[in-house]
Write a protein that holds these residues in place. Sequence first.
Motif, PDB file in Angstrom:
ATOM      1  N   GLU A 209       0.807  -1.224   0.000  1.00 13.72           N
ATOM      2  CA  GLU A 209       0.000   0.000   0.000  1.00 13.72           C
ATOM      3  C   GLU A 209       0.836   1.268   0.000  1.00 13.72           C
ATOM      4  O   GLU A 209       1.730   1.449   0.828  1.00 13.72           O
ATOM      5  CB  GLU A 209      -0.939   0.013   1.207  1.00 13.72           C
ATOM      6  N   SER A 210       0.523   2.143  -0.948  1.00  9.54           N
ATOM      7  CA  SER A 210       1.069   3.493  -0.959  1.00  9.54           C
ATOM      8  C   SER A 210       0.082   4.427  -0.269  1.00  9.54           C
ATOM      9  O   SER A 210      -1.133   4.255  -0.388  1.00  9.54           O
ATOM     10  CB  SER A 210       1.293   3.953  -2.404  1.00  9.54           C
ATOM     11  N   LYS A 211       0.598   5.418   0.435  1.00  8.71           N
ATOM     12  CA  LYS A 211      -0.251   6.407   1.096  1.00  8.71           C
ATOM     13  C   LYS A 211      -0.261   7.743   0.342  1.00  8.71           C
ATOM     14  O   LYS A 211      -0.785   8.744   0.838  1.00  8.71           O
ATOM     15  CB  LYS A 211       0.244   6.642   2.527  1.00  8.71           C
ATOM     16  N   ASN A 212       0.312   7.745  -0.858  1.00  6.80           N
ATOM     17  CA  ASN A 212       0.389   8.978  -1.636  1.00  6.80           C
ATOM     18  C   ASN A 212      -0.929   9.270  -2.335  1.00  6.80           C
ATOM     19  O   ASN A 212      -1.646   8.354  -2.734  1.00  6.80           O
ATOM     20  CB  ASN A 212       1.491   8.862  -2.697  1.00  6.80           C
ATOM     21  N   LYS A 213      -1.214  10.532  -2.515  1.00  8.51           N
ATOM     22  CA  LYS A 213      -2.338  10.943  -3.351  1.00  8.51           C
ATOM     23  C   LYS A 213      -2.082  10.423  -4.766  1.00  8.51           C
ATOM     24  O   LYS A 213      -0.970  10.531  -5.285  1.00  8.51           O
ATOM     25  CB  LYS A 213      -2.456  12.463  -3.353  1.00  8.51           C
ATOM     26  N   PHE A 214      -3.106   9.839  -5.384  1.00  3.73           N
ATOM     27  CA  PHE A 214      -2.949   9.151  -6.659  1.00  3.73           C
ATOM     28  C   PHE A 214      -3.500   9.998  -7.804  1.00  3.73           C
ATOM     29  O   PHE A 214      -4.691  10.277  -7.871  1.00  3.73           O
ATOM     30  CB  PHE A 214      -3.668   7.797  -6.591  1.00  3.73           C
ATOM     31  N   TYR A 215      -2.586  10.404  -8.694  1.00  2.14           N
ATOM     32  CA  TYR A 215      -2.958  11.179  -9.869  1.00  2.14           C
ATOM     33  C   TYR A 215      -2.683  10.334 -11.112  1.00  2.14           C
ATOM     34  O   TYR A 215      -1.551   9.918 -11.349  1.00  2.14           O
ATOM     35  CB  TYR A 215      -2.140  12.474  -9.959  1.00  2.14           C
ATOM     36  N   HIS A 216      -3.725  10.106 -11.884  1.00  5.98           N
ATOM     37  CA  HIS A 216      -3.633   9.204 -13.017  1.00  5.98           C
ATOM     38  C   HIS A 216      -4.389   9.809 -14.197  1.00  5.98           C
ATOM     39  O   HIS A 216      -5.525  10.261 -14.049  1.00  5.98           O
ATOM     40  CB  HIS A 216      -4.242   7.842 -12.636  1.00  5.98           C
ATOM     41  N   VAL A 217      -3.753   9.839 -15.366  1.00  2.00           N
ATOM     42  CA  VAL A 217      -4.377  10.419 -16.553  1.00  2.00           C
ATOM     43  C   VAL A 217      -5.238   9.338 -17.199  1.00  2.00           C
ATOM     44  O   VAL A 217      -4.816   8.642 -18.117  1.00  2.00           O
ATOM     45  CB  VAL A 217      -3.321  10.962 -17.530  1.00  2.00           C
ATOM     46  N   SER A 218      -6.443   9.198 -16.707  1.00  4.73           N
ATOM     47  CA  SER A 218      -7.286   8.065 -17.111  1.00  4.73           C
ATOM     48  C   SER A 218      -8.120   8.350 -18.357  1.00  4.73           C
ATOM     49  O   SER A 218      -8.401   7.444 -19.135  1.00  4.73           O
ATOM     50  CB  SER A 218      -8.199   7.638 -15.958  1.00  4.73           C
TER      51      SER A 218
END
Length: 230
Positions: A209-218
């Motif tokens: 598990e990552s705790k980072n905010k997830f930014y994805h170009v979906s």
Amino acid sequence: MKIKTALILCAGFGKRLNPITLEKPKPLLTLNNITLLENTINLIKELGIKKIVLNTFHLKDQIKVFLKEKNFDISIDIIDDGEQILDTGGGIMNMISSLEEKNFLIFNSDTIWNSNYQDSIKQMEIFYQNNKVKNVLLVVNKQLSFDQTLKGDFKLDMNKLSKNTNNQYIYTGCQIFSRDLLNSINKKVFSIIEIWNELINKNILFGFESKNKFYHVSNLEVYNKLLKNY
């Protein structure tokens, strides 16, 4: 890190970002004047990886020109999918066919990677090595996703991944992968999801598990929102 080679998946059509990706490959889309691909390469360099291999298919010449002009101070090999696109699994198999290493760090280039991921990826590698597993995926709780329309991919319980009706975790686009998983594959074109599903059936697909905010170009709508808000 003990792993010395990273793979970047760059062959896809990026159809959900049409019409932009009809003329520019998705890895070369920019946010804050930096391409998604450059973000990925920068993180790989920060992790201490020595070599990058990436695959191309759609608008591949643009990616080759970009890499030549940028002249990143890290070894980068470009492997073309060939006459047909090989999908994620086939692309990975094609990239590592001429390599000798056993374990690889693999990135999707449509996540906006940054230095904040360093710690979780290094901890994921420690988990991978200490537990002698074949595949571990970096995942994030979907509540941390910029795109709140994304559905979860997996359930995570004690570092084991499974699927049910309430999947709370999204695959970030980073995994550690053993070439042993390809020993029984006898086709050229296939999705990496086929391997994941097989591992889930055996209860041996692992997540970290990552705790980072997830930014994805979906898709195009999300990309336009990121242009204003990232």
